[in-house]
Scaffold this motif. Sequence first.
Motif, PDB file in Angstrom:
ATOM      1  N   ARG A  16       0.973   9.748  -8.272  1.00 46.35           N
ATOM      2  CA  ARG A  16       1.272   8.380  -7.912  1.00 46.35           C
ATOM      3  C   ARG A  16       2.777   8.124  -7.996  1.00 46.35           C
ATOM      4  NH1 ARG A  16      -0.354   2.402  -9.903  1.00 46.35           N
ATOM      5  NH2 ARG A  16       1.623   2.529 -10.988  1.00 46.35           N
ATOM      6  N   THR A  17       3.397   8.661  -9.024  1.00 43.97           N
ATOM      7  CA  THR A  17       4.840   8.492  -9.182  1.00 43.97           C
ATOM      8  C   THR A  17       5.568   9.067  -7.973  1.00 43.97           C
ATOM      9  OG1 THR A  17       4.602   8.623 -11.566  1.00 43.97           O
ATOM     10  CG2 THR A  17       6.788   9.011 -10.683  1.00 43.97           C
ATOM     11  N   LYS A  18       5.102  10.224  -7.536  1.00 45.16           N
ATOM     12  CA  LYS A  18       5.706  10.854  -6.366  1.00 45.16           C
ATOM     13  C   LYS A  18       5.622   9.924  -5.153  1.00 45.16           C
ATOM     14  CE  LYS A  18       4.759  15.545  -6.669  1.00 45.16           C
ATOM     15  NZ  LYS A  18       3.922  16.692  -6.309  1.00 45.16           N
ATOM     16  N   LEU A  19       4.441   9.343  -4.967  1.00 44.05           N
ATOM     17  CA  LEU A  19       4.218   8.456  -3.831  1.00 44.05           C
ATOM     18  C   LEU A  19       5.120   7.229  -3.911  1.00 44.05           C
ATOM     19  CD1 LEU A  19       2.580   7.653  -1.339  1.00 44.05           C
ATOM     20  CD2 LEU A  19       0.786   6.811  -2.850  1.00 44.05           C
ATOM     21  N   ILE A  20       5.182   6.616  -5.083  1.00 38.67           N
ATOM     22  CA  ILE A  20       6.026   5.422  -5.233  1.00 38.67           C
ATOM     23  C   ILE A  20       7.479   5.781  -4.942  1.00 38.67           C
ATOM     24  CG2 ILE A  20       6.867   3.678  -6.849  1.00 38.67           C
ATOM     25  CD1 ILE A  20       4.229   3.844  -8.308  1.00 38.67           C
ATOM     26  N   LYS A  21       7.887   6.954  -5.392  1.00 47.63           N
ATOM     27  CA  LYS A  21       9.275   7.360  -5.150  1.00 47.63           C
ATOM     28  C   LYS A  21       9.562   7.491  -3.666  1.00 47.63           C
ATOM     29  CE  LYS A  21      10.839   9.441  -9.415  1.00 47.63           C
ATOM     30  NZ  LYS A  21      10.773  10.629 -10.252  1.00 47.63           N
ATOM     31  N   SER A  22       8.584   8.000  -2.930  1.00 51.00           N
ATOM     32  CA  SER A  22       8.844   8.145  -1.492  1.00 51.00           C
ATOM     33  C   SER A  22       8.898   6.782  -0.816  1.00 51.00           C
ATOM     34  CB  SER A  22       7.790   9.062  -0.844  1.00 51.00           C
ATOM     35  OG  SER A  22       6.612   8.341  -0.588  1.00 51.00           O
ATOM     36  N   LEU A  23       8.077   5.842  -1.273  1.00 50.97           N
ATOM     37  CA  LEU A  23       8.131   4.489  -0.708  1.00 50.97           C
ATOM     38  C   LEU A  23       9.473   3.831  -1.050  1.00 50.97           C
ATOM     39  CD1 LEU A  23       4.508   3.231  -1.528  1.00 50.97           C
ATOM     40  CD2 LEU A  23       5.383   3.993   0.681  1.00 50.97           C
ATOM     41  N   ILE A  24       9.927   4.073  -2.267  1.00 53.43           N
ATOM     42  CA  ILE A  24      11.217   3.519  -2.681  1.00 53.43           C
ATOM     43  C   ILE A  24      12.350   4.085  -1.819  1.00 53.43           C
ATOM     44  CG2 ILE A  24      12.929   3.604  -4.535  1.00 53.43           C
ATOM     45  CD1 ILE A  24      10.683   3.216  -6.520  1.00 53.43           C
ATOM     46  N   ALA A  25      12.235   5.376  -1.527  1.00 57.70           N
ATOM     47  CA  ALA A  25      13.266   6.003  -0.688  1.00 57.70           C
ATOM     48  C   ALA A  25      13.326   5.319   0.677  1.00 57.70           C
ATOM     49  CB  ALA A  25      12.972   7.496  -0.532  1.00 57.70           C
ATOM     50  N   ASP A  26      12.152   4.992   1.218  1.00 54.44           N
ATOM     51  CA  ASP A  26      12.124   4.269   2.494  1.00 54.44           C
ATOM     52  C   ASP A  26      12.804   2.910   2.360  1.00 54.44           C
ATOM     53  OD1 ASP A  26      10.729   6.351   3.551  1.00 54.44           O
ATOM     54  OD2 ASP A  26       8.749   5.396   3.391  1.00 54.44           O
ATOM     55  N   PHE A  27      12.538   2.255   1.246  1.00 50.84           N
ATOM     56  CA  PHE A  27      13.131   0.939   1.011  1.00 50.84           C
ATOM     57  C   PHE A  27      14.658   1.047   0.925  1.00 50.84           C
ATOM     58  CE2 PHE A  27      14.764  -2.178  -2.092  1.00 50.84           C
ATOM     59  CZ  PHE A  27      14.416  -3.360  -1.455  1.00 50.84           C
ATOM     60  N   GLU A  28      15.110   2.052   0.213  1.00 51.40           N
ATOM     61  CA  GLU A  28      16.564   2.219   0.070  1.00 51.40           C
ATOM     62  C   GLU A  28      17.211   2.502   1.415  1.00 51.40           C
ATOM     63  OE1 GLU A  28      16.561   5.295  -2.889  1.00 51.40           O
ATOM     64  OE2 GLU A  28      16.887   3.873  -4.546  1.00 51.40           O
ATOM     65  N   LYS A  29      16.514   3.257   2.259  1.00 49.88           N
ATOM     66  CA  LYS A  29      17.043   3.566   3.579  1.00 49.88           C
ATOM     67  C   LYS A  29      17.172   2.279   4.407  1.00 49.88           C
ATOM     68  CE  LYS A  29      15.403   7.635   4.810  1.00 49.88           C
ATOM     69  NZ  LYS A  29      14.238   8.360   5.387  1.00 49.88           N
ATOM     70  N   ALA A  30      16.146   1.426   4.288  1.00 47.71           N
ATOM     71  CA  ALA A  30      16.135   0.196   5.059  1.00 47.71           C
ATOM     72  C   ALA A  30      17.092  -0.849   4.481  1.00 47.71           C
ATOM     73  CB  ALA A  30      14.717  -0.371   5.120  1.00 47.71           C
ATOM     74  N   ASN A  31      17.486  -0.673   3.238  1.00 42.84           N
ATOM     75  CA  ASN A  31      18.373  -1.648   2.599  1.00 42.84           C
ATOM     76  C   ASN A  31      19.575  -0.959   1.979  1.00 42.84           C
ATOM     77  OD1 ASN A  31      16.711  -4.370   2.519  1.00 42.84           O
ATOM     78  ND2 ASN A  31      15.308  -2.675   2.084  1.00 42.84           N
ATOM     79  N   PRO A  32      20.553  -0.597   2.792  1.00 38.36           N
ATOM     80  CA  PRO A  32      21.709   0.109   2.250  1.00 38.36           C
ATOM     81  C   PRO A  32      22.399  -0.752   1.182  1.00 38.36           C
ATOM     82  CG  PRO A  32      21.913  -0.247   4.645  1.00 38.36           C
ATOM     83  CD  PRO A  32      20.642  -0.891   4.213  1.00 38.36           C
ATOM     84  N   GLY A  33      22.895  -0.103   0.180  1.00 43.77           N
ATOM     85  CA  GLY A  33      23.566  -0.852  -0.886  1.00 43.77           C
ATOM     86  C   GLY A  33      22.634  -1.204  -2.026  1.00 43.77           C
ATOM     87  N   VAL A  34      21.351  -0.968  -1.849  1.00 41.86           N
ATOM     88  CA  VAL A  34      20.416  -1.220  -2.935  1.00 41.86           C
ATOM     89  C   VAL A  34      19.823   0.113  -3.381  1.00 41.86           C
ATOM     90  CG1 VAL A  34      18.352  -2.456  -3.685  1.00 41.86           C
ATOM     91  CG2 VAL A  34      19.808  -3.439  -1.913  1.00 41.86           C
ATOM     92  N   THR A  35      19.911   0.383  -4.654  1.00 40.15           N
ATOM     93  CA  THR A  35      19.230   1.568  -5.167  1.00 40.15           C
ATOM     94  C   THR A  35      18.214   1.138  -6.209  1.00 40.15           C
ATOM     95  OG1 THR A  35      20.928   1.869  -6.825  1.00 40.15           O
ATOM     96  CG2 THR A  35      21.170   3.152  -4.820  1.00 40.15           C
ATOM     97  N   VAL A  36      17.147   1.918  -6.318  1.00 40.10           N
ATOM     98  CA  VAL A  36      16.077   1.570  -7.234  1.00 40.10           C
ATOM     99  C   VAL A  36      15.860   2.720  -8.206  1.00 40.10           C
ATOM    100  CG1 VAL A  36      13.671   0.879  -7.459  1.00 40.10           C
ATOM    101  CG2 VAL A  36      14.957   0.252  -5.408  1.00 40.10           C
ATOM    102  N   GLU A  37      15.871   2.391  -9.478  1.00 43.29           N
ATOM    103  CA  GLU A  37      15.521   3.406 -10.473  1.00 43.29           C
ATOM    104  C   GLU A  37      14.093   3.149 -10.911  1.00 43.29           C
ATOM    105  OE1 GLU A  37      16.420   4.827 -15.027  1.00 43.29           O
ATOM    106  OE2 GLU A  37      17.433   3.053 -14.248  1.00 43.29           O
TER     107      GLU A  37
END
Lengths: 271, 299, 423
Positions: free
Chosen positions: C47-68
Motif C-alpha cells: 500500500r505504501t508503494k501505491l501511495i508513493k506512486s500516486l504522490i509522485a503523480d501529484f508532485e508532477k502535476a504540481n511543480p514546487g510541491v513535494t510530499v513526504e
Amino acid sequence: MRRLGKVVVLGAWLLITLFPLYWIVVTSLKPKAEIFSMPLKYWPDAITFEHYAELFSFADFGAYLLNSLIVSLVAAAVVTVIGVIGGHTLARFSFPGRGAVMLAFLVTQMIPLFIALGPLYLLMSDLDLLNRLAGLMLVYVAMLVPFSTIIMRGFCERIPAALEEAAQVDGATRLVAMLRVVIPVMLPGIAATFIFAFVQCWNELFLAITFIDSEDSKTIPVAMNSFITQYDIDWGSMAAATVVSVIPTLVLFAAIRRYIVEGLTAGAVKG
Amino acid sequence: MVARHAKPAFTVRRARFIALCLLPGAVFVALFTYYPMIRGAVIAFQRYNLFDLTSTPFVGLENFWSVLAEERFWTALRNTGTWVVVSLFFQFFLGFGLALLLRRQFRGRGLYQAWVFFPWAMSGFLIGLLWRWMFNGQFGVINDLLLKAGIIDERIGFLASPGWAMTSVIVANIWYGVTFFAIMIMAALQSVPPELYEAASVDGASRMRQFWHVTLPHIRPTLALIVLLRIIWILNFPDLIYSMTGGGPAGSTDIITTFLIQQVSGGDYGRAGAVGMLALGLLLAFSIFYLNVTRMERS
Amino acid sequence: MTSSRLAAPSALLAAATLVLAACGSGSGSSSGEVRLRMIESLTSPDRTKLIKSLIADFEKANPGVTVELVSPPLESADQKINQIMQTKKDLDVLEVRDHTAKSMSNNGWLAELPTTSWSGWSDLTDLAQKKAVEVGGKPYLLPYGFYQRTLFYRTDWGMTQPPTTWQELYEAGKKMTTGDRFGYSFRGGKGGADYAVMMISAYNGESVNPEKAYYLKDKRTIFSTPEATQAMDLYLKIFKEASPPDSVSWAYPEMVQGFTSGVTGMLIQDPEVIKTVQESAVKAWSTSPIPKGPTGYALQPVGYAGWGVTSFSKHQKEAIKLVQFLSEAKQSIAFAKGNSLIPISKQAQDDPQFSQGAWKAYLEAQRDPKQVITIRPVDYPGWSQFGIDSDRDVQALITGKKTIAEVLKSWDAFWADQAKQVS
C-alpha cells in the motif's frame, strides 16, 4: 564421569540456546509457500535468498543498518565517557548528597517508560529533535547514563586511590592522572560498559518507534516492526531481518567477549 | 570502602569540580527522564482522555480509585508476581549453574561462550516474535517436536490457551535471561581472590564447603544487586510479552506494564498515568524493602 | 585549576551533543518550495508503494510541491498520529479512520474540507458523501474506500451451497472440522468482539437502530435481549466445535492466514482479502454475503478511512489539493483496486473489476434489503475503551473464564452508561 556429566549438560544447554537460532535461519531460507506447509520441514527443499533480497531491495535496509550503527556507536561512546567521569567522581569523593545522587540514578530504572513517553514526545518536539538520529542518541544516553555511572563507580572503587595519588605527587594534575593511570586499569570495565550500552541502543524499539518516523532516520528495530502488517506477518522477511540484525552485535561480542566477562559486574562487585 | 585514604577537605573549589563532573549525567537524566516523568505523574491526577483534550480538569485521586477498583488491575498484579518470580528463579539458577560450569578454563570455552551467550545480543521484541513463531499452534516447531517425541498427541495452542500462555512466555523469558545471569555471575566468581581458596584448602574444606563458606559470602553483595536490577528490568520491560501475546489471551499474560500500554492505547492517559505511578510506587517500596533485607545500604 | 581542566571536556561533550542535535538529519525546507508531510495509518508495504506512486503523480502535476510520506508500523500508527497531533506541528495530511475521527475533531485537530466548491465532490457515491460528514456533521475527511465484510468459503471441502444463516454456518463448519482442518476462521484476538456484535445484531434483527447500531429502536442496548444470549450461545458453539483452538488469539493476519494456508474452510473478512486469497495457494473458493440471523436480517457497519488535513497545517491550500487529488476518480479507483476496497467514485460502478468474481457477493448484498448497513457508535467517548475491554471479554468467554450472561451484562451496562453520558 564428572567430566562427562559436564559435557552433557553444557551440550544440552548449547542445543537449547542454538535451536531457535537454527530455526530462524531455516525460516529465512524457506520459500514463502514452504513456511506454511505441513509437515514441517527442518531444512528447506530449495534454499531461497528471496527474503534477503527483499530486505535490501524494497526496504532500504542498508541505510537502516547504518543509522542503527551511528546511533548506537555514538550513544554508547557518550554514555561510557559520562559514566567514567561521573563514576570516578562518585567513587573518589565523599560529599553531601552523594547517596541522593546514587538513589536518583537507581530510581530512573524503575520509572515505567510509558508514563514518561507522552511528555517526552512533546519535549522532543519543542526541542526540534524528532526524526533526528541526534535526538534518539540524546534519549539513549539519558536512558543508559545511570547504569554506566553506577558500574563505573564500582570499578573505580576497586582501583587503589594510591595509584592516582602517586601520579599527582609526581606533579601531574588530576585529569592527567586519571587518563594515564586510571583509564588503562579500567579498560575491561570500559569495554564492558560500552558493549552493554551498544547492545541496548542497537535493540531499542519503543523509543525509536516513538521518535523516528521519517524514512531516512529509521533504525533497524523500527524497520523490523514494519514487517508486522495488518495483512500478514511476513515471517520470512522477519527471520531474514533478524539474522542480519544480530550479526553486528555478535561480531562485536566475539571481539571483546573477554572484557565483558571480566568487566561487567566487576564494577558492580562492590555495589 | 572508598575512604581508605584520607580525603581532601571539602572546599568550594572541590565542590565545583564535583558538580562539573556530575553535571553531564545529571543534565541528561533530569531533562529526559525526570522532567517527563513528573509531567506524566501530574497527568495521573487529571481527567486526561484523548477523546477530548480540550478540557483536562484535576480530579484528585479519581484515576487511582478507578484503576484499583478494576479486577483486571489485580489480575495483572498477580500475573506480574508469577512472571517475575518464576522467570527470575530459573534464570538465576540456570545462569548460576552455567557460570559454575564455565568457571574453569577448558578447551573451546571461548567458542562455547560466544555461542551460548547469543540470546543476549537479541532484543526482547525479536525474541518474542521468534518464540511466538515457534509456539504457533499450527506451524510451530515446538508442537511438531513434541508430537514427534510422542509427548503430546495433538497440537497445543500454547499462546492461545490461558493455561499455557503464561508458561510459554516464561519459557521464552528464561531462555533470554539465563545468559545475563551467567555473564554477571561469572564475572563475580572471578572476583573472588584465589588466596581465599588457598586458605580454605589448607583447612581441608571440601569443595561443597568451600562454595558455601568462601565463594557465596564473597559474591553475595553482587548477586543481591544484579537480582534487584533484574527484577526491575523484568518488570519494566514488557517487550517480550508485548510481542508474544500482547497480554492475552483473556488477560492471562497481562502484567502491570502491558496493562499500562493498553490504557495508553485506549486513549485514557489519566488512568495510564495512575497505573504508572502505582507501578513505580510498588517498585520503590519493594526495592527499599529488598535493600534493607539484603543490607545493601551498608555499601 | 584541576576543576577547569576536567570541566573543559565535559563542556565540550555537552556542546558536541547539542551541535549534533542542531544539525541532525532533518533539513529545513528551501525557499519557495512547499513541503507537505503526510502520514498513513493502515500501513502495509504494498500500500505504501501505491501511495508513493500516486504522490509522485501529484508532485508532477504540481511543480514546487513535494510530499513526504510517513509510514509508521501499523501496530503503533494511530498512537503515533495522535502524538504528532498533540504537538500541532509538522503535519499536513493524514489518514483519518472512523475510529479516530471523533476524538480528532473534538480536539480541533482537523480542518474542514471544501465540498461543493470542489468539482470531484459530485463524482463521489452517496455513501462516500455521507461518510465524509458522518462524524461531527462536518467534512473532516474524504473517504478513500470502504470495508464491508463478506463470507469467503472453500468450494472443494464438500460444501455445495454457502451458508445463509449463522446456524447453517455452524453446521457446515462442524462438518468440515476433521483432523488438521477446521470449519471457520474464528477471531478471538484483537477485533474479535466485532464478530460477536455482528451475530448479536443479526439475532436482534429489525429491532436494531441502524443509525446507532449498539442500541435498539426502543433505546435499550442490543446486549440486553434474550436474542443476544441466543446469538452468543451459537457464537460459542462455532468456536468450540468448528474453529481451530488456536484461534483464541487470532486477529486479522492469523484469520486470513488460516484460510489461505488451508487450515480453515470459511472466513468472514473485508474485501482486501480478495486479493490475498487470489494470490494464495487456495484455488477453489467463492464468496457470499454474510450470514443472517433467525430474523432473516444481517446487519453490519461499513468501515471506512479517508484523508484529512490538519487544522494547524501551514500549507493548507496545497494539503487540501493533495487530498482532493487522491479522491478524484482516477486516483481513488486505482487506490481501491490496489487495496481491493469498495470504491468511492461513481465511475467505478462501470468497472468490471468491482462487479465480477468475488465482488459479486457485494452487489448481491447491496441489492438485498435485509442486508442492512449500520453506523457504530464510534463517536461515543467510551468507544476505544470498549474496543479493548470487549476483546478481552470475548477471550475470557471462549476460554471459559466468563459466562455469556456476565459478558452481556457488562456490555449492556457499559453502553447504557454511555447513552447517559452522551445525552
